[in-house]
Design an enzyme around this catalytic site. Structure first.
Site, PDB file in Angstrom:
ATOM      1  N   HIS A 314     -24.294 -19.395 -37.587  1.00 20.81           N
ATOM      2  CA  HIS A 314     -24.103 -18.192 -38.401  1.00 20.81           C
ATOM      3  C   HIS A 314     -22.659 -18.028 -38.842  1.00 20.81           C
ATOM      4  O   HIS A 314     -21.722 -18.453 -38.163  1.00 20.81           O
ATOM      5  CB  HIS A 314     -24.621 -16.949 -37.680  1.00 20.81           C
ATOM      6  CG  HIS A 314     -23.837 -16.481 -36.494  1.00 20.81           C
ATOM      7  ND1 HIS A 314     -22.816 -15.568 -36.593  1.00 20.81           N
ATOM      8  CD2 HIS A 314     -23.950 -16.763 -35.170  1.00 20.81           C
ATOM      9  CE1 HIS A 314     -22.333 -15.305 -35.385  1.00 20.81           C
ATOM     10  NE2 HIS A 314     -22.999 -16.022 -34.504  1.00 20.81           N
ATOM     11  N   ASP A 326     -17.004 -16.492 -32.167  1.00 24.39           N
ATOM     12  CA  ASP A 326     -18.377 -16.083 -32.474  1.00 24.39           C
ATOM     13  C   ASP A 326     -18.461 -15.541 -33.903  1.00 24.39           C
ATOM     14  O   ASP A 326     -18.299 -14.356 -34.120  1.00 24.39           O
ATOM     15  CB  ASP A 326     -18.818 -15.015 -31.477  1.00 24.39           C
ATOM     16  CG  ASP A 326     -20.260 -14.589 -31.661  1.00 24.39           C
ATOM     17  OD1 ASP A 326     -21.010 -15.287 -32.360  1.00 24.39           O
ATOM     18  OD2 ASP A 326     -20.634 -13.541 -31.097  1.00 24.39           O
ATOM     19  N   GLU A 365     -26.612 -13.001 -38.508  1.00 21.12           N
ATOM     20  CA  GLU A 365     -27.136 -13.283 -37.167  1.00 21.12           C
ATOM     21  C   GLU A 365     -26.888 -12.113 -36.234  1.00 21.12           C
ATOM     22  O   GLU A 365     -27.720 -11.802 -35.372  1.00 21.12           O
ATOM     23  CB  GLU A 365     -26.469 -14.549 -36.613  1.00 21.12           C
ATOM     24  CG  GLU A 365     -27.035 -15.041 -35.283  1.00 21.12           C
ATOM     25  CD  GLU A 365     -26.277 -14.542 -34.060  1.00 21.12           C
ATOM     26  OE1 GLU A 365     -26.665 -14.903 -32.936  1.00 21.12           O
ATOM     27  OE2 GLU A 365     -25.300 -13.775 -34.218  1.00 21.12           O
ATOM     28  N   GLU A 366     -25.739 -11.461 -36.415  1.00 21.21           N
ATOM     29  CA  GLU A 366     -25.325 -10.432 -35.468  1.00 21.21           C
ATOM     30  C   GLU A 366     -26.180  -9.172 -35.523  1.00 21.21           C
ATOM     31  O   GLU A 366     -26.086  -8.330 -34.633  1.00 21.21           O
ATOM     32  CB  GLU A 366     -23.849 -10.072 -35.685  1.00 21.21           C
ATOM     33  CG  GLU A 366     -22.871 -11.208 -35.396  1.00 21.21           C
ATOM     34  CD  GLU A 366     -22.772 -11.567 -33.922  1.00 21.21           C
ATOM     35  OE1 GLU A 366     -23.490 -10.946 -33.112  1.00 21.21           O
ATOM     36  OE2 GLU A 366     -21.986 -12.463 -33.582  1.00 21.21           O
ATOM     37  N   ASP A 400     -23.443 -22.264 -32.063  1.00 18.19           N
ATOM     38  CA  ASP A 400     -23.011 -20.867 -32.017  1.00 18.19           C
ATOM     39  C   ASP A 400     -22.091 -20.692 -30.811  1.00 18.19           C
ATOM     40  O   ASP A 400     -22.517 -20.870 -29.673  1.00 18.19           O
ATOM     41  CB  ASP A 400     -24.247 -19.970 -31.887  1.00 18.19           C
ATOM     42  CG  ASP A 400     -23.919 -18.486 -31.999  1.00 18.19           C
ATOM     43  OD1 ASP A 400     -22.730 -18.143 -32.100  1.00 18.19           O
ATOM     44  OD2 ASP A 400     -24.864 -17.679 -31.983  1.00 18.19           O
ATOM     45  N   HIS A 508     -17.357 -10.330 -28.879  1.00 20.41           N
ATOM     46  CA  HIS A 508     -17.649  -9.132 -29.670  1.00 20.41           C
ATOM     47  C   HIS A 508     -16.522  -8.105 -29.598  1.00 20.41           C
ATOM     48  O   HIS A 508     -16.767  -6.901 -29.632  1.00 20.41           O
ATOM     49  CB  HIS A 508     -18.973  -8.497 -29.233  1.00 20.41           C
ATOM     50  CG  HIS A 508     -20.169  -9.240 -29.730  1.00 20.41           C
ATOM     51  ND1 HIS A 508     -21.456  -8.761 -29.583  1.00 20.41           N
ATOM     52  CD2 HIS A 508     -20.292 -10.427 -30.375  1.00 20.41           C
ATOM     53  CE1 HIS A 508     -22.308  -9.622 -30.114  1.00 20.41           C
ATOM     54  NE2 HIS A 508     -21.618 -10.646 -30.598  1.00 20.41           N
TER      55      HIS A 508
END
Length: 572
Positions: A314, A326, A365-366, A400, A508
């Protein structure tokens, strides 16, 4: 349609991209990269407190001012400098666009343009295209309200965007509701069985997260059995599962929904076991409009389009940060794999694969694998173009988070696929796991198995019956003493990481920058990915090797929804 033609605007962007990339390339190649020491000055736990302060070495990095001749195999063509150049570009994009590359932001748009333009200018022999899709906005207006009434005593709970200090939070795609009173009912077990929902009609249903079903599946059952509102609460089984988290339901959800902390959920459960409990609920959703985002894909011109290897990851970050690990790390890895394979094809000294290779960068994706799901759904449509059919996809390789600072060399464990995974995809997925494992063993490198439950973009492919596999260097998992010992035995003293610290302390978060990349682990992961692609591409009969018992036509079930329990945005 899978293919979108170049427009005049895109041509202009390509020319601008060439000029920018030339300047950047000169600047980056002139720089000298030294030994990278990863310093976790303040690794924070879920309560925002400092738990340790130490250093993780990323290993020595070499550089040169001139690019060496292209190698004659894909693994040897992987250079950490090329990977970091792309990550530096993604960091620059984030720096100039509010420190995020999340969908719906300029940072994401510029990321997609960077991927597209770089491929168009540097990967001769690849056919590059964009795949647009629509995403519904979700915005909360004001603060949601939650009040309980237990034995005629009212209690108002605290809402905060700082989840560690909040009693509850909203659920993405909750429906709106003005302040309304409901009787509360506790859903038994985990709410994964239809029988658990028999008595919820007209009430607010309180259910614990977890079990064998997703939060979205629980909301579907709540809708079927006519609940009026839905309250989730955290399970409290670990120290990181006490606070409320933000999860996502289907965009078509019709119920108002909130997510409660473990403490508040347990308080209401205990009270409901002794007396009647009522709750007041208010959620105001502000925005129901949609906006367009894009996947980007690039195909080798050579190779049988009816036998396609898909390599994907992603391209978006979460709103909280730039998302360099990420998933800038996966984005850059696939860019390097694609451009290096194209150069090898052009060299005349490399045997081209009999299979088409499709490289894809998935959007959104998130928020629930949205870009990958869209692609699979379009590819299985009876109206899909002849070069974009799900039945032609032999395997999906997913990359990922490959550069976690306190990393593991993680291999998706094909043997741990969910029980409802189509049987035809199991044998091949296990074989992919074994190939990765054998490569790491052959290089005398440590490795670990990692979860294969559909958490990332391979999920919809696997659920449709397409063999899948990939690598993952870790997110919020904790490094064990056994892991550190094993990694130091293979990699040397000081290379084993931090025991008791999570594998990516910036997962994140705003600190997920280029400083968050362990370059030693990252380079090894991308080399493993290169080996896998070359191994598969050189197979004489990949279909039979991946599907030894035959292959029914793949199809994504209509009821498929990703494991949304994992999609959270913690702001501490």
């Amino acid at each position: 349609m899978c293919i979108t033609k170049l427009t005049t605007a895109y041509v202009f962007l390509l020319l601008v991209g060439v000029a920018i990339l030339v300047v950047i390339s000169i600047a980056l190649n002139a720089a000298t990269l030294g030994v990278i020491n990863k310093r976790f000055d303040e690794i924070k736990n879920e309560n925002g407190q400092t738990t340790s302060k130490t250093t993780v070495s990323a290993g020595p990095i070499t550089t040169s001012t001139t690019r060496p001749p292209i190698s004659f195999n894909l693994v040897d063509s992987i250079r950490i400098e090329d990977l970091m150049n792309h990550l530096n570009e993604l960091q620059r994009i984030a720096n100039n666009t509010g420190n995020t590359r999340a969908i719906g932001t300029r940072g994401f748009t510029e990321t997609v343009n960077y991927i597209y333009n770089y491929l168009a200018n540097n990967a001769s022999g690849l056919k590059v295209f964009r795949e647009p899709l629509s995403v519904q906005n979700f915005t909360i207006k004001g603060n949601p309200i939650l009040i309980s009434s237990i034995n005629d005593m009212n209690k108002t709970y605290t809402y905060s965007t700082n989840l560690a200090r909040s009693d509850f939070t909203y659920v993405n795609y909750s429906a709106s509701i003005d302040l309304t009173k409901f009787n509360l009912i506790i859903v038994p077990n985990y709410g994964c069985d239809k029988l658990d929902w028999q008595n919820v009609a007209g009430r607010a249903a309180l259910v614990v997260v977890g079990g064998t079903c997703t939060n979205a599946e629980k909301s579907e059952l709540a809708n079927i059995y006519n609940a009026s509102a839905l309250l989730y609460y955290n399970h409290g089984l670990t120290t990181t599962s006490l606070a409320p988290v933000i999860v996502r339901l289907r965009q078509a959800n019709k119920l108002p929904a909130l997510f409660l902390s473990y403490a508040i959920g347990q308080e209401l459960v205990n009270a409901a076991n002794l007396s009647n409990v009522s709750i007041w609920l208010d959620v105001q959703r502000e925005n129901y409009s949609s906006f367009t985002i894009e996947n980007v894909c690039a195909d080798t011109i050579d190779g049988n389009i009816n036998e396609t290897i898909i390599v994907g990851g992603h391209s978006d970050s979460v709103p909280a940060g730039p998302g360099i690990n990420d998933n800038g790390s996966g984005t850059a890895a696939i860019l390097v794999l694609a451009t290096n394979l194209a150069r090898l094809y052009q060299s005349g000294n490399y045997t081209k694969y009999r299979y088409r290779v499709r490289f894809c960068w998935w959007a959104a994706e998130e928020i629930g694998l949205v870009g990958a799901i869209h692609h699979v759904q379009q590819a299985q449509s009876p109206f899909a173009s002849s070069d974009c059919r799900l039945q032609d996809y032999l395997i999906n390789l997913n990359y990922d988070m490959l550069g976690s600072p306190n990393y593991m060399l993680g291999i998706y464990n094909g043997s741990s696929a969910k029980p409802d995974t189509p049987s035809q995809a199991i044998n091949g997925s296990i074989r992919i796991t074994e190939v990765f494992r054998n490569w790491f063993n052959g290089k005398n490198l440590p490795w670990d198995y990692t979860d294969f439950s559909g958490r990332s973009d391979y999920g919809p492919f696997l659920a449709a019956g397409v063999v899948a596999g990939g690598l993952f260097s870790g997110a919020d998992e904790t490094k064990t003493s056994e892991q550190r010992t094993r990694y130091e035995e293979k990699l040397g003293q000081g290379q084993g990481g931090l025991v008791g610290a999570i594998l990516d302390p910036c997962y994140h978060r705003a600190c997920d920058t280029t400083d968050n990349i362990n370059q030693l682990g990252y380079e090894k992961m991308v080399q493993a990915a290169a080996y896998m692609l070359e191994f598969l591409g050189q197979k004489d009969d990949l279909m039979t090797w991946l599907y030894p018992n035959g292959r029914p036509k793949p199809r994504l079930p209509d009821e498929y929804f990703p494991n949304s329990d994992y999609f959270r945005n913690i702001d501490i």
